[in-house]
Design a protein around this motif. Structure first.
Motif, PDB file in Angstrom:
ATOM      1  N   PHE A  64      -6.706  -5.158   5.640  1.00 39.22           N
ATOM      2  CA  PHE A  64      -7.574  -6.069   6.390  1.00 39.22           C
ATOM      3  C   PHE A  64      -9.000  -5.545   6.291  1.00 39.22           C
ATOM      4  O   PHE A  64      -9.249  -4.360   6.500  1.00 39.22           O
ATOM      5  CB  PHE A  64      -7.108  -6.092   7.848  1.00 39.22           C
ATOM      6  CG  PHE A  64      -8.032  -6.809   8.796  1.00 39.22           C
ATOM      7  CD1 PHE A  64      -7.900  -8.178   9.010  1.00 39.22           C
ATOM      8  CD2 PHE A  64      -9.041  -6.125   9.474  1.00 39.22           C
ATOM      9  CE1 PHE A  64      -8.742  -8.841   9.890  1.00 39.22           C
ATOM     10  CE2 PHE A  64      -9.886  -6.783  10.358  1.00 39.22           C
ATOM     11  CZ  PHE A  64      -9.738  -8.146  10.563  1.00 39.22           C
ATOM     12  N   LEU A  65      -9.942  -6.437   5.961  1.00 43.28           N
ATOM     13  CA  LEU A  65     -11.358  -6.055   5.907  1.00 43.28           C
ATOM     14  C   LEU A  65     -12.181  -7.146   6.579  1.00 43.28           C
ATOM     15  O   LEU A  65     -11.948  -8.335   6.353  1.00 43.28           O
ATOM     16  CB  LEU A  65     -11.822  -5.892   4.453  1.00 43.28           C
ATOM     17  CG  LEU A  65     -11.266  -4.677   3.702  1.00 43.28           C
ATOM     18  CD1 LEU A  65     -11.461  -4.838   2.202  1.00 43.28           C
ATOM     19  CD2 LEU A  65     -11.932  -3.394   4.198  1.00 43.28           C
ATOM     20  N   PHE A 123     -20.261  -7.434  -1.070  1.00 43.02           N
ATOM     21  CA  PHE A 123     -19.559  -6.351  -0.381  1.00 43.02           C
ATOM     22  C   PHE A 123     -18.464  -5.865  -1.316  1.00 43.02           C
ATOM     23  O   PHE A 123     -17.834  -6.665  -2.000  1.00 43.02           O
ATOM     24  CB  PHE A 123     -18.937  -6.855   0.927  1.00 43.02           C
ATOM     25  CG  PHE A 123     -18.097  -5.828   1.654  1.00 43.02           C
ATOM     26  CD1 PHE A 123     -18.693  -4.894   2.487  1.00 43.02           C
ATOM     27  CD2 PHE A 123     -16.711  -5.801   1.496  1.00 43.02           C
ATOM     28  CE1 PHE A 123     -17.922  -3.934   3.156  1.00 43.02           C
ATOM     29  CE2 PHE A 123     -15.937  -4.838   2.164  1.00 43.02           C
ATOM     30  CZ  PHE A 123     -16.552  -3.919   2.992  1.00 43.02           C
ATOM     31  N   SER A 124     -18.250  -4.546  -1.349  1.00 46.76           N
ATOM     32  CA  SER A 124     -17.098  -4.038  -2.091  1.00 46.76           C
ATOM     33  C   SER A 124     -16.574  -2.790  -1.393  1.00 46.76           C
ATOM     34  O   SER A 124     -17.257  -2.208  -0.549  1.00 46.76           O
ATOM     35  CB  SER A 124     -17.458  -3.743  -3.550  1.00 46.76           C
ATOM     36  OG  SER A 124     -18.386  -2.685  -3.612  1.00 46.76           O
ATOM     37  N   ALA A 125     -15.361  -2.415  -1.750  1.00 52.26           N
ATOM     38  CA  ALA A 125     -14.742  -1.259  -1.110  1.00 52.26           C
ATOM     39  C   ALA A 125     -13.847  -0.538  -2.095  1.00 52.26           C
ATOM     40  O   ALA A 125     -13.168  -1.167  -2.902  1.00 52.26           O
ATOM     41  CB  ALA A 125     -13.921  -1.699   0.105  1.00 52.26           C
ATOM     42  N   VAL A 126     -13.873   0.787  -2.036  1.00 54.87           N
ATOM     43  CA  VAL A 126     -12.884   1.614  -2.720  1.00 54.87           C
ATOM     44  C   VAL A 126     -11.889   2.037  -1.646  1.00 54.87           C
ATOM     45  O   VAL A 126     -12.286   2.562  -0.598  1.00 54.87           O
ATOM     46  CB  VAL A 126     -13.539   2.851  -3.370  1.00 54.87           C
ATOM     47  CG1 VAL A 126     -12.471   3.738  -4.006  1.00 54.87           C
ATOM     48  CG2 VAL A 126     -14.570   2.420  -4.404  1.00 54.87           C
ATOM     49  N   LEU A 127     -10.618   1.757  -1.883  1.00 56.01           N
ATOM     50  CA  LEU A 127      -9.598   1.999  -0.862  1.00 56.01           C
ATOM     51  C   LEU A 127      -8.661   3.131  -1.286  1.00 56.01           C
ATOM     52  O   LEU A 127      -8.345   3.277  -2.468  1.00 56.01           O
ATOM     53  CB  LEU A 127      -8.789   0.723  -0.601  1.00 56.01           C
ATOM     54  CG  LEU A 127      -9.609  -0.530  -0.267  1.00 56.01           C
ATOM     55  CD1 LEU A 127      -8.684  -1.733  -0.076  1.00 56.01           C
ATOM     56  CD2 LEU A 127     -10.459  -0.309   0.980  1.00 56.01           C
ATOM     57  N   PHE A 128      -8.208   3.896  -0.319  1.00 55.32           N
ATOM     58  CA  PHE A 128      -7.294   5.012  -0.546  1.00 55.32           C
ATOM     59  C   PHE A 128      -5.974   4.725   0.180  1.00 55.32           C
ATOM     60  O   PHE A 128      -5.893   3.758   0.947  1.00 55.32           O
ATOM     61  CB  PHE A 128      -7.948   6.311  -0.061  1.00 55.32           C
ATOM     62  CG  PHE A 128      -9.152   6.698  -0.892  1.00 55.32           C
ATOM     63  CD1 PHE A 128      -9.013   7.550  -1.980  1.00 55.32           C
ATOM     64  CD2 PHE A 128     -10.414   6.171  -0.612  1.00 55.32           C
ATOM     65  CE1 PHE A 128     -10.114   7.887  -2.759  1.00 55.32           C
ATOM     66  CE2 PHE A 128     -11.513   6.503  -1.387  1.00 55.32           C
ATOM     67  CZ  PHE A 128     -11.366   7.374  -2.465  1.00 55.32           C
ATOM     68  N   PRO A 129      -4.939   5.566  -0.039  1.00 53.46           N
ATOM     69  CA  PRO A 129      -3.642   5.270   0.592  1.00 53.46           C
ATOM     70  C   PRO A 129      -3.671   5.237   2.120  1.00 53.46           C
ATOM     71  O   PRO A 129      -2.731   4.737   2.736  1.00 53.46           O
ATOM     72  CB  PRO A 129      -2.746   6.417   0.089  1.00 53.46           C
ATOM     73  CG  PRO A 129      -3.355   6.818  -1.214  1.00 53.46           C
ATOM     74  CD  PRO A 129      -4.832   6.676  -1.012  1.00 53.46           C
ATOM     75  N   ALA A 130      -4.727   5.751   2.735  1.00 54.17           N
ATOM     76  CA  ALA A 130      -4.809   5.730   4.204  1.00 54.17           C
ATOM     77  C   ALA A 130      -5.209   4.364   4.752  1.00 54.17           C
ATOM     78  O   ALA A 130      -5.343   4.192   5.961  1.00 54.17           O
ATOM     79  CB  ALA A 130      -5.791   6.787   4.700  1.00 54.17           C
ATOM     80  N   ILE A 131      -5.418   3.387   3.885  1.00 52.98           N
ATOM     81  CA  ILE A 131      -5.631   2.016   4.369  1.00 52.98           C
ATOM     82  C   ILE A 131      -4.249   1.402   4.662  1.00 52.98           C
ATOM     83  O   ILE A 131      -3.320   1.534   3.867  1.00 52.98           O
ATOM     84  CB  ILE A 131      -6.403   1.177   3.327  1.00 52.98           C
ATOM     85  CG1 ILE A 131      -7.848   1.689   3.207  1.00 52.98           C
ATOM     86  CG2 ILE A 131      -6.373  -0.306   3.666  1.00 52.98           C
ATOM     87  CD1 ILE A 131      -8.729   1.438   4.434  1.00 52.98           C
ATOM     88  N   ALA A 132      -4.124   0.761   5.815  1.00 52.97           N
ATOM     89  CA  ALA A 132      -2.830   0.236   6.257  1.00 52.97           C
ATOM     90  C   ALA A 132      -2.299  -0.837   5.311  1.00 52.97           C
ATOM     91  O   ALA A 132      -3.069  -1.500   4.606  1.00 52.97           O
ATOM     92  CB  ALA A 132      -2.959  -0.334   7.670  1.00 52.97           C
ATOM     93  N   MET A 161       0.846  -1.211   0.000  1.00 53.85           N
ATOM     94  CA  MET A 161       0.000   0.000   0.000  1.00 53.85           C
ATOM     95  C   MET A 161       0.880   1.259   0.000  1.00 53.85           C
ATOM     96  O   MET A 161       0.805   2.098   0.892  1.00 53.85           O
ATOM     97  CB  MET A 161      -0.972  -0.009   1.185  1.00 53.85           C
ATOM     98  CG  MET A 161      -1.954  -1.157   1.155  1.00 53.85           C
ATOM     99  SD  MET A 161      -3.169  -1.067  -0.198  1.00 53.85           S
ATOM    100  CE  MET A 161      -4.366   0.101   0.456  1.00 53.85           C
TER     101      MET A 161
END
Lengths: 106, 161, 252
Positions: A72-73, A59-68, A28
């Motif tokens: 983990f989801l 379920f879905s997610a849009v992730l940004f650089p602030a995700i570690a 990441m």
């Protein structure tokens, strides 16, 4: 190399709400860091995650650089039928990591 | 820097004041982290998530430790009071921060078959700051909760070289 | 959280902790970090353990042998092994740590080029092997050939180094339980390596941690694989003898 770990109960009762957890190996890289020469290290993250149950998105997610790092989801779904729960992680570099788990519903 | 100035909405030719402003940005750009100038505020980011709709307090529980040992990996759980039926369910959960280089953290998409409106993840916090969870319901209403986190720094951090 | 910190600060902190007072670094962590280590499906280091398991079964080198070709099922053959490292290596006439043993094995028996220090492959295989000893007491070998190297490790532990003029003992024996910046100073028992540090956002070795500490006191760190780092590990594992292995650990 194994790049992802997922946790799905192997069995569940129909109608039961089950917890699903998913973790993928990924740096990441935020795109906000610089290397020793002062050059910006290009962004390289998993920007999208999708989980399907027998082909239907649950379920879905849009992730940004602030995700570690090693994202983990954890989320839930209702056990409806025996089948395959599939996971996909989409990287900025075009790579796709995938994993599947089978569930038996009684 | 020019790119960021252009990214501001502008109508018509640049006026003198705007040109001076752009010049100032370039000067400060040398010393300030680029992101500090570029990022929209927490409020702006939330407004673009809601499309400007009103946000109500309540229904959302944002669980995050008030004091964390390392900002690189902070566990967060968002839970919403919702029956998760076809008629009344959570459709989206947005997670935002106040002081990272980018305001957005994640946007989760949920369906009634989730059964429970609860999502957990791990996030990065560059410094002590506020974190906000904004939830969109199937009736188009928005609800939110926020929390403050103090990030302590390890004493013996590794050199970056 | 405040309660836990207060409790820690109230403990007597003079001198090396007696055997009964010895505490793993995990005892000083926030409950969230402890929970992350305790649950395999939350512990990010398990991604490395899973990689190591695949690597264990993969044939490599000119002989086309996998670790499993000779050692079979790691859950049995490797059980307790990590608890006895570092151990004396006949080939070099010195102690070798678990990663060093894996690389010796690669060179001699597969034969294949050794993995680079701190590479993902080496950390993964080391974590997988050490994971087989999770929960077992650390059991330092009673081999007298190790004694001079253990003594050297003990001397290094006591030696003041760097611009801050601190020894390992000055913090981890004399001041454990106190705060250094935002962190509680632990007793420096290497009970959970290789481990996932939130700061590193990755799994790393004890050598990486020791080098961090040396940089922290503004000393020139020993290179990865340096005999001094192995001697230090030998001393520390002796000092932690009897404590339970936690690999793969999580630390802040």
């Amino acid at each position: 190399m194994s790049r992802a770990l997922v946790s799905v109960p192997t069995t569940a009762r129909r109608g039961e709400v089950i917890e699903i957890r998913a973790m993928a190996a990924h740096l990441m890289e935020t795109g906000h860091r610089t290397d020793a020469t002062g050059t910006t290290i290009p962004r390289n993250i998993i920007h999208r995650f999708v989980c399907t149950y027998d082909g239907d998105e649950i379920f879905s997610a849009v992730l940004f650089p602030a995700i570690a790092a090693n994202p983990f989801l954890a989320f839930t779904t209702t056990a409806t039928t025996s089948g395959v729960i599939a996971f996909s992680w989409f990287g900025d570099d075009g790579s796709v990591q995938q994993a599947t788990a089978e569930i038996t519903v009684t | 820097m020019l790119h960021e100035v252009r990214a501001q909405p502008s109508i018509g030719p640049l006026r003198r004041r705007e040109v001076l402003f752009a010049g100032a940005l370039c000067i400060f750009g040398v010393a300030l982290p680029r992101a500090a100038l570029a990022r929209p505020s927490l409020e702006d980011a939330i407004r673009s998530f809601t499309g400007g709709a009103a946000i109500q307090a309540g229904r959302v529980r944002l669980a995050i430790p008030p004091l964390v040992e390392n900002g690189n990996t902070v566990g967060v759980t968002v839970a919403v009071d919702s029956p998760m039926t076809g008629a009344d369910h959570v459709t989206r959960i947005g997670l935002f921060n106040e002081k990272n280089p980018q305001a957005e953290v994640a946007v989760f998409r949920l369906w009634p078959r989730a059964g429970r409106a609860q999502v957990s993840t791990r996030i990065r916090l560059a410094t002590s700051q506020a974190v906000a969870a904004v939830v969109e319901m199937s009736d188009g209403s928005f609800w939110s909760s926020d929390a403050s986190v103090i990030v302590t720094l390890a004493a013996c951090i590794e050199d970056l070289s | 959280m405040a309660f836990v910190l207060a409790l820690v600060l109230a403990l007597p902190c003079a001198g090396e902790a007696a055997a009964a007072d010895r505490r793993s670094g995990s005892d000083f962590m926030a409950p969230e970090t402890r929970a992350m280590q305790a649950d395999d499906m939350s512990n990010p280091a398990m991604l490395w353990v899973a990689d190591g398991e695949q690597s264990w079964h993969r044939p490599e080198g000119a002989a086309g042998r996998a670790c499993a070709t000779c050692h079979g099922d790691a859950t049995r053959s490797m059980r307790g092994v990590a608890a006895r490292y570092p151990a004396f290596a006949e080939a070099t006439g010195r102690p070798v740590d678990l990663s060093g043993r894996i690389n010796l094995c690669r060179r001699t028996h597969q034969p294949a080029p050794p993995f680079a220090s701190e590479s993902r492959e080496l950390l993964a295989l080391t974590a997988y092997v050490a994971y087989q000893s999770r929960g077992m007491p650390i059991a330092p070998p009673q081999d007298p050939r190790l004694d001079p190297f253990r003594a050297n490790g003990g001397a290094l532990y006591e030696r003041r180094i760097g611009q801050l003029d601190l020894s390992c003992a000055a913090c981890h024996d004399a001041r454990w339980g106190q705060q250094l910046g935002g962190s509680v100073i632990p007793q420096a028992h290497p009970t959970a390596y290789p481990l996932y540090r939130l700061e590193w956002q990755s799994v790393g070795s004890l050598q990486r941690r020791l080098r961090n500490c040396m940089v922290g006191v503004r000393a020139e760190p020993y290179a990865f694989g340096a005999p001094e780092l192995v001697d230090l590990e030998l001393f520390l594992m002796g000092r932690a003898g009897g404590m339970a292995l936690e690999t793969p650990g999580v630390r802040p």
